[in-house]
Motif scaffolding. Sequence first.
Motif, PDB file in Angstrom:
ATOM      1  N   GLN A 174       0.825  -1.204   0.000  1.00  0.00           N
ATOM      2  CA  GLN A 174       0.000   0.000   0.000  1.00  0.00           C
ATOM      3  C   GLN A 174       0.861   1.257   0.000  1.00  0.00           C
ATOM      4  OE1 GLN A 174      -3.355   0.390  -0.275  1.00  0.00           O
ATOM      5  NE2 GLN A 174      -3.359  -1.795  -0.731  1.00  0.00           N
ATOM      6  N   GLN A 175       1.968   1.221   0.745  1.00  0.00           N
ATOM      7  CA  GLN A 175       2.868   2.371   0.762  1.00  0.00           C
ATOM      8  C   GLN A 175       3.500   2.566  -0.620  1.00  0.00           C
ATOM      9  OE1 GLN A 175       5.921   2.273   3.757  1.00  0.00           O
ATOM     10  NE2 GLN A 175       7.039   3.979   2.877  1.00  0.00           N
ATOM     11  N   LEU A 176       3.896   1.475  -1.271  1.00  0.00           N
ATOM     12  CA  LEU A 176       4.468   1.580  -2.611  1.00  0.00           C
ATOM     13  C   LEU A 176       3.463   2.146  -3.602  1.00  0.00           C
ATOM     14  CD1 LEU A 176       6.469  -1.780  -2.802  1.00  0.00           C
ATOM     15  CD2 LEU A 176       7.384   0.521  -2.558  1.00  0.00           C
ATOM     16  N   GLN A 177       2.198   1.735  -3.472  1.00  0.00           N
ATOM     17  CA  GLN A 177       1.159   2.265  -4.360  1.00  0.00           C
ATOM     18  C   GLN A 177       0.950   3.764  -4.133  1.00  0.00           C
ATOM     19  OE1 GLN A 177      -2.352  -0.082  -3.767  1.00  0.00           O
ATOM     20  NE2 GLN A 177      -1.600  -1.790  -5.007  1.00  0.00           N
ATOM     21  N   THR A 178       0.964   4.181  -2.874  1.00  0.00           N
ATOM     22  CA  THR A 178       0.808   5.601  -2.563  1.00  0.00           C
ATOM     23  C   THR A 178       1.992   6.398  -3.109  1.00  0.00           C
ATOM     24  OG1 THR A 178      -0.341   4.963  -0.535  1.00  0.00           O
ATOM     25  CG2 THR A 178       0.352   7.249  -0.715  1.00  0.00           C
ATOM     26  N   GLU A 179       3.207   5.854  -2.968  1.00  0.00           N
ATOM     27  CA  GLU A 179       4.387   6.530  -3.504  1.00  0.00           C
ATOM     28  C   GLU A 179       4.324   6.619  -5.024  1.00  0.00           C
ATOM     29  OE1 GLU A 179       7.594   4.245  -1.902  1.00  0.00           O
ATOM     30  OE2 GLU A 179       7.509   5.241   0.043  1.00  0.00           O
ATOM     31  N   ARG A 180       3.821   5.572  -5.681  1.00  0.00           N
ATOM     32  CA  ARG A 180       3.667   5.614  -7.139  1.00  0.00           C
ATOM     33  C   ARG A 180       2.647   6.654  -7.555  1.00  0.00           C
ATOM     34  NH1 ARG A 180       2.871  -0.150  -7.122  1.00  0.00           N
ATOM     35  NH2 ARG A 180       4.898  -1.026  -6.772  1.00  0.00           N
ATOM     36  N   ARG A 181       1.562   6.773  -6.783  1.00  0.00           N
ATOM     37  CA  ARG A 181       0.534   7.771  -7.094  1.00  0.00           C
ATOM     38  C   ARG A 181       1.106   9.183  -6.978  1.00  0.00           C
ATOM     39  NH1 ARG A 181      -3.906   5.645  -4.220  1.00  0.00           N
ATOM     40  NH2 ARG A 181      -3.280   6.850  -2.422  1.00  0.00           N
ATOM     41  N   LEU A 182       1.907   9.430  -5.945  1.00  0.00           N
ATOM     42  CA  LEU A 182       2.545  10.730  -5.781  1.00  0.00           C
ATOM     43  C   LEU A 182       3.550  10.999  -6.913  1.00  0.00           C
ATOM     44  CD1 LEU A 182       2.974  13.273  -4.036  1.00  0.00           C
ATOM     45  CD2 LEU A 182       4.702  11.980  -2.779  1.00  0.00           C
ATOM     46  N   ALA A 183       4.343   9.992  -7.269  1.00  0.00           N
ATOM     47  CA  ALA A 183       5.308  10.149  -8.362  1.00  0.00           C
ATOM     48  C   ALA A 183       4.590  10.424  -9.679  1.00  0.00           C
ATOM     49  CB  ALA A 183       6.173   8.888  -8.484  1.00  0.00           C
ATOM     50  N   GLU A 184       3.463   9.799  -9.918  1.00  0.00           N
ATOM     51  CA  GLU A 184       2.705  10.033 -11.141  1.00  0.00           C
ATOM     52  C   GLU A 184       2.159  11.460 -11.180  1.00  0.00           C
ATOM     53  OE1 GLU A 184       0.727   9.615 -14.750  1.00  0.00           O
ATOM     54  OE2 GLU A 184       2.385   8.507 -13.862  1.00  0.00           O
ATOM     55  N   MET A 185       1.733  11.977 -10.037  1.00  0.00           N
ATOM     56  CA  MET A 185       1.263  13.364  -9.990  1.00  0.00           C
ATOM     57  C   MET A 185       2.395  14.325 -10.357  1.00  0.00           C
ATOM     58  SD  MET A 185      -1.161  13.480  -6.641  1.00  0.00           S
ATOM     59  CE  MET A 185      -1.585  15.186  -6.883  1.00  0.00           C
ATOM     60  N   HIS A 186       3.597  14.085  -9.828  1.00  0.00           N
ATOM     61  CA  HIS A 186       4.747  14.934 -10.138  1.00  0.00           C
ATOM     62  C   HIS A 186       5.143  14.786 -11.613  1.00  0.00           C
ATOM     63  CE1 HIS A 186       5.560  16.558  -6.209  1.00  0.00           C
ATOM     64  NE2 HIS A 186       5.593  15.359  -5.670  1.00  0.00           N
ATOM     65  N   ARG A 187       5.102  13.555 -12.146  1.00  0.00           N
ATOM     66  CA  ARG A 187       5.456  13.332 -13.544  1.00  0.00           C
ATOM     67  C   ARG A 187       4.488  14.046 -14.471  1.00  0.00           C
ATOM     68  NH1 ARG A 187       3.789  11.523 -17.865  1.00  0.00           N
ATOM     69  NH2 ARG A 187       1.874  10.818 -16.903  1.00  0.00           N
ATOM     70  N   TYR A 188       3.194  13.955 -14.184  1.00  0.00           N
ATOM     71  CA  TYR A 188       2.187  14.597 -15.018  1.00  0.00           C
ATOM     72  C   TYR A 188       2.346  16.117 -15.003  1.00  0.00           C
ATOM     73  CZ  TYR A 188      -2.330  15.962 -16.852  1.00  0.00           C
ATOM     74  OH  TYR A 188      -3.323  16.534 -17.604  1.00  0.00           O
ATOM     75  N   GLU A 189       2.621  16.654 -13.819  1.00  0.00           N
ATOM     76  CA  GLU A 189       2.829  18.101 -13.696  1.00  0.00           C
ATOM     77  C   GLU A 189       4.038  18.552 -14.510  1.00  0.00           C
ATOM     78  OE1 GLU A 189       3.940  21.432 -10.308  1.00  0.00           O
ATOM     79  OE2 GLU A 189       3.765  19.335  -9.766  1.00  0.00           O
ATOM     80  N   ALA A 190       5.146  17.800 -14.447  1.00  0.00           N
ATOM     81  CA  ALA A 190       6.345  18.148 -15.208  1.00  0.00           C
ATOM     82  C   ALA A 190       6.078  18.036 -16.707  1.00  0.00           C
ATOM     83  CB  ALA A 190       7.504  17.240 -14.806  1.00  0.00           C
ATOM     84  N   ASP A 191       5.323  17.034 -17.115  1.00  0.00           N
ATOM     85  CA  ASP A 191       4.996  16.857 -18.528  1.00  0.00           C
ATOM     86  C   ASP A 191       4.148  18.020 -19.042  1.00  0.00           C
ATOM     87  OD1 ASP A 191       5.092  15.391 -20.931  1.00  0.00           O
ATOM     88  OD2 ASP A 191       3.072  14.617 -20.550  1.00  0.00           O
ATOM     89  N   MET A 192       3.159  18.429 -18.259  1.00  0.00           N
ATOM     90  CA  MET A 192       2.309  19.550 -18.657  1.00  0.00           C
ATOM     91  C   MET A 192       3.126  20.845 -18.723  1.00  0.00           C
ATOM     92  SD  MET A 192      -0.686  18.481 -19.321  1.00  0.00           S
ATOM     93  CE  MET A 192      -1.590  19.992 -19.365  1.00  0.00           C
TER      94      MET A 192
END
Length: 110
Positions: A72-90
Amino acid sequence: MGGIDIVPSNIAWVIGDDAGLQRFAPEVDRPHAEIRRLRRHIERQRRANSPGNYHPDGRAKKGCRNWVRSLQQLQTERRLAEMHRYEADMRTHAHGRDTNFLLSKARMVR
């Protein structure tokens, strides 16, 4: 020939007899509350998974290498990393679009 002035949130340009001011990368809207919530959630998961790595007053012990990370912690960390990746891409997309707009107005910018 023209000139641009870039500040943290706006970009202004003067090219010939054309001038303008616009918000820099307006579609990049950082979800501060969601990021803060996910970081707190990860910290709670970290404390629950590795309680022996903390002092009684809540500080992390120095030199601990046996951190347990749950799925569950790994999934939460992946969700946070995806938010940062999407923001950088935009942001990258918006910067490229703004650059192309300015270059379409004038080839020589000072």
